[in-house]
Write a protein that holds these residues in place. Structure first.
Motif, PDB file in Angstrom:
ATOM      1  N   ALA A 120       0.825  -1.204   0.000  1.00 31.41           N
ATOM      2  CA  ALA A 120       0.000   0.000   0.000  1.00 31.41           C
ATOM      3  C   ALA A 120       0.862   1.258   0.000  1.00 31.41           C
ATOM      4  N   LEU A 121       1.942   1.245   0.760  1.00 26.06           N
ATOM      5  CA  LEU A 121       2.854   2.397   0.787  1.00 26.06           C
ATOM      6  C   LEU A 121       3.514   2.612  -0.572  1.00 26.06           C
ATOM      7  N   ASP A 122       3.972   1.547  -1.184  1.00 28.11           N
ATOM      8  CA  ASP A 122       4.619   1.671  -2.501  1.00 28.11           C
ATOM      9  C   ASP A 122       3.650   2.249  -3.529  1.00 28.11           C
ATOM     10  N   ILE A 123       2.419   1.744  -3.524  1.00 30.66           N
ATOM     11  CA  ILE A 123       1.436   2.201  -4.503  1.00 30.66           C
ATOM     12  C   ILE A 123       1.039   3.648  -4.219  1.00 30.66           C
ATOM     13  N   VAL A 168      -3.735  10.886  -0.938  1.00 32.66           N
ATOM     14  CA  VAL A 168      -4.007   9.547  -1.448  1.00 32.66           C
ATOM     15  C   VAL A 168      -4.368   8.695  -0.230  1.00 32.66           C
ATOM     16  N   SER A 169      -5.537   8.068  -0.264  1.00 33.39           N
ATOM     17  CA  SER A 169      -5.995   7.260   0.863  1.00 33.39           C
ATOM     18  C   SER A 169      -6.217   5.823   0.393  1.00 33.39           C
ATOM     19  N   VAL A 171      -3.154   3.688   4.797  1.00 34.44           N
ATOM     20  CA  VAL A 171      -2.108   4.628   4.391  1.00 34.44           C
ATOM     21  C   VAL A 171      -2.785   5.903   3.906  1.00 34.44           C
ATOM     22  N   VAL A 172      -2.379   7.046   4.450  1.00 31.53           N
ATOM     23  CA  VAL A 172      -2.855   8.355   3.998  1.00 31.53           C
ATOM     24  C   VAL A 172      -1.621   9.202   3.725  1.00 31.53           C
TER      25      VAL A 172
END
Length: 274
Positions: free
Chosen positions: A18-21, A110-111, A130-131
């Motif tokens: 999720a962080l990478d995306i 980005v959420s 992730v926000v």
């Protein structure tokens, strides 16, 4: 047959993905903002806008998730849902705070959340959130049972002040008639609290609560993608995220606050007919 490795990933693996995306999408969004951003369409009302960057960012996010996790379901603001077989759903808002983005106000995000179950707050279990604010680089993360963080800094909501010293964040609906009623409710609230903040990005409002930048947040007409990730950040920082009467948050109402201040905020919201 669904691969066991895909069906039961660790939360650490999900967070890394999720962080990478989110980081890739954030770079694209920030680069696009260096040029001219215009309205591509309107949705529920003339003030509910979407840009082409919203659509492009969600397409990128959806493609990256499908590459890495083809058995997972997807639920995004711009492109809707997609079925999955793993029991996990990615709940995505590619640009939360689109109006801020359109005007160049550096408060949008980005959420991305991964939930167990459907994209329904009454039935899901949030696993990862992730926000990321592409304008400032601030990144909030949370893993269920693993805490909430701003970058590498662990977050814990501080003991709240009394209600009359509380800084309250909120937002307004797109429907003009409802916005009028919300404005009247905020006017009634102002003499009863320290002050009101309306910053325009639900996911970041929630994360600001987790970081101790506001003392409570409430809003109506939020969608699941607005609060899935930020809600988990609040919970892992020691807060509660509920609807009215202890129900799950929904389009009808969401309140996020330190548990010690919840009853006072609920009573006030009842009094002012928020």
């Amino acid at each position: 047959m669904t691969s066991p490795a895909l069906a039961r990933p660790s939360d650490t693996e999900l967070l890394t993905l999720a962080l990478d995306i989110a980081s890739e999408a954030g770079r694209m969004i920030a680069t696009a903002r260096e040029g001219t951003v215009t309205v591509a369409d309107r949705k529920s009302s003339s003030t509910d806008v979407v840009t082409q960057v919203d659509r492009d960012a969600e397409a990128l996010i959806r493609h990256r998730i499908a590459e890495a996790r083809p058995d997972d379901a997807f639920f995004g603001e711009e492109s809707g849902g997609g079925e999955g077989s793993s029991g996990l759903t990615w709940v995505v808002d590619p640009i939360d705070g689109t109006v801020n983005y359109l005007y160049g106000i550096p408060h949008y995000a980005v959420s991305i959340a991964v939930v167990e179950g459907p994209a329904d707050p009454a039935h899901w279990i949030e696993r990862v959130g992730v926000v990321l604010n592409p304008a400032t680089g601030e990144t909030f993360t949370a893993v269920r049972g693993g805490g909430a963080f701003l970058g590498d800094r662990a977050l814990s909501i501080p003991t709240p002040p009394a209600l009359d010293q509380a800084l309250i964040a909120t937002g307004f609906a797109y429907d003009a008639e409802l916005r009028g009623r919300q404005g009247a409710a905020v006017a009634a609230m102002l003499p009863r609290v320290r002050d009101i903040r309306r910053l325009g990005t639900a996911s970041l409002d929630l994360c600001n609560l987790a970081a101790g930048r506001v003392d409570a947040y409430f809003e109506r007409t939020l969608n699941p993608w607005d609060h899935a990730a930020g809600g988990l950040v609040v919970q892992e920082a020691g807060g509660v995220v509920v609807g009215r009467g202890g129900n799950a948050p929904s389009r009808e109402f969401l309140i996020a606050v330190h548990p010690d201040l919840l009853a006072s905020v609920e009573d006030l919201l009842d009094e002012i007919r928020a």
